[in-house]
Each structure stands twice: as structure tokens, then as C-alpha cells.
Design a protein around this motif. Sequence first.
Motif, PDB file in Angstrom:
ATOM      1  N   LYS A   1      43.348 -47.369 -65.173  1.00 30.28           N
ATOM      2  CA  LYS A   1      43.837 -48.687 -65.565  1.00 30.28           C
ATOM      3  C   LYS A   1      45.307 -48.756 -65.176  1.00 30.28           C
ATOM      4  O   LYS A   1      46.079 -47.848 -65.496  1.00 30.28           O
ATOM      5  CB  LYS A   1      43.692 -48.900 -67.066  1.00 30.28           C
ATOM      6  N   ILE A   2      45.664 -49.801 -64.464  1.00 28.38           N
ATOM      7  CA  ILE A   2      47.049 -49.972 -64.039  1.00 28.38           C
ATOM      8  C   ILE A   2      47.505 -51.392 -64.352  1.00 28.38           C
ATOM      9  O   ILE A   2      46.684 -52.300 -64.510  1.00 28.38           O
ATOM     10  CB  ILE A   2      47.228 -49.690 -62.534  1.00 28.38           C
TER      11      ILE A   2
ATOM     12  N   THR B   1      48.377 -40.255 -53.659  1.00 31.33           N
ATOM     13  CA  THR B   1      47.357 -41.041 -54.344  1.00 31.33           C
ATOM     14  C   THR B   1      47.336 -42.471 -53.811  1.00 31.33           C
ATOM     15  O   THR B   1      48.376 -43.084 -53.635  1.00 31.33           O
ATOM     16  CB  THR B   1      47.620 -41.058 -55.865  1.00 31.33           C
ATOM     17  N   SER B   2      46.136 -42.958 -53.535  1.00 27.66           N
ATOM     18  CA  SER B   2      45.971 -44.367 -53.153  1.00 27.66           C
ATOM     19  C   SER B   2      45.020 -45.008 -54.158  1.00 27.66           C
ATOM     20  O   SER B   2      44.205 -44.335 -54.792  1.00 27.66           O
ATOM     21  CB  SER B   2      45.452 -44.495 -51.726  1.00 27.66           C
TER      22      SER B   2
ATOM     23  N   VAL C   1      41.007 -49.879 -61.468  1.00 21.32           N
ATOM     24  CA  VAL C   1      40.919 -49.533 -60.052  1.00 21.32           C
ATOM     25  C   VAL C   1      40.446 -48.086 -59.951  1.00 21.32           C
ATOM     26  O   VAL C   1      40.235 -47.428 -60.962  1.00 21.32           O
ATOM     27  CB  VAL C   1      42.279 -49.713 -59.330  1.00 21.32           C
ATOM     28  N   PHE C   2      40.311 -47.615 -58.726  1.00 22.85           N
ATOM     29  CA  PHE C   2      39.884 -46.237 -58.503  1.00 22.85           C
ATOM     30  C   PHE C   2      40.953 -45.506 -57.704  1.00 22.85           C
ATOM     31  O   PHE C   2      41.365 -45.965 -56.644  1.00 22.85           O
ATOM     32  CB  PHE C   2      38.532 -46.225 -57.786  1.00 22.85           C
ATOM     33  N   ALA C   3      41.415 -44.403 -58.255  1.00 29.63           N
ATOM     34  CA  ALA C   3      42.481 -43.625 -57.623  1.00 29.63           C
ATOM     35  C   ALA C   3      41.871 -42.519 -56.777  1.00 29.63           C
ATOM     36  O   ALA C   3      41.040 -41.750 -57.254  1.00 29.63           O
ATOM     37  CB  ALA C   3      43.398 -43.027 -58.677  1.00 29.63           C
TER      38      ALA C   3
ATOM     39  N   VAL D   1      51.281 -51.271 -58.326  1.00 36.01           N
ATOM     40  CA  VAL D   1      51.053 -50.476 -57.116  1.00 36.01           C
ATOM     41  C   VAL D   1      50.209 -51.299 -56.157  1.00 36.01           C
ATOM     42  O   VAL D   1      49.538 -52.261 -56.559  1.00 36.01           O
ATOM     43  CB  VAL D   1      50.330 -49.136 -57.397  1.00 36.01           C
ATOM     44  N   GLU D   2      50.216 -50.925 -54.892  1.00 34.09           N
ATOM     45  CA  GLU D   2      49.369 -51.588 -53.909  1.00 34.09           C
ATOM     46  C   GLU D   2      47.932 -51.114 -54.091  1.00 34.09           C
ATOM     47  O   GLU D   2      47.670 -49.914 -54.141  1.00 34.09           O
ATOM     48  CB  GLU D   2      49.833 -51.270 -52.497  1.00 34.09           C
TER      49      GLU D   2
END
Length: 67
Positions: free
Chosen positions: A57-58, A20-21, A4-6, A63-64
Amino acid sequence: MILVFALIIVIDGKPQPQDTSYWYSINRCNYFAERTGKWRYNYWTKRKVDAYCVPKKIKEGSVEVLK
């Protein structure tokens, strides 16, 4: 693990991890980074604000992740 992209928010040179989203799309992340960072200096709080996106990488579901 998913990529994903933070969206990182920086105020007065200090990253704000609580703000952070995470985004599925780099384009959406960059859209909000540009809008947030566009106000380089917040006249109400007298603080410098910047924003940028980084790949992360999560663990899926940890997280949402926004679309």
C-alpha cells in the motif's frame, strides 16, 4: 492509499531497495520478476540474482507506478 505490487530484486541474498519498481498489475510484475529471476546466476558478475513481487500500500503519487 492504493494497492500496488512491488518488484523486489535480490542479489546474493540481499534485497536491493534502490531497484524496487511498482506495478499496477500483478501479472506485469510477475512477468518481469520471472524474466529477472530466470538468470538465477549472473555469469558476468558472479552473483546470484532473484526477483519476486509483493503487494504494497502506497500513498498515491508518492512513487511512479508502472503499467
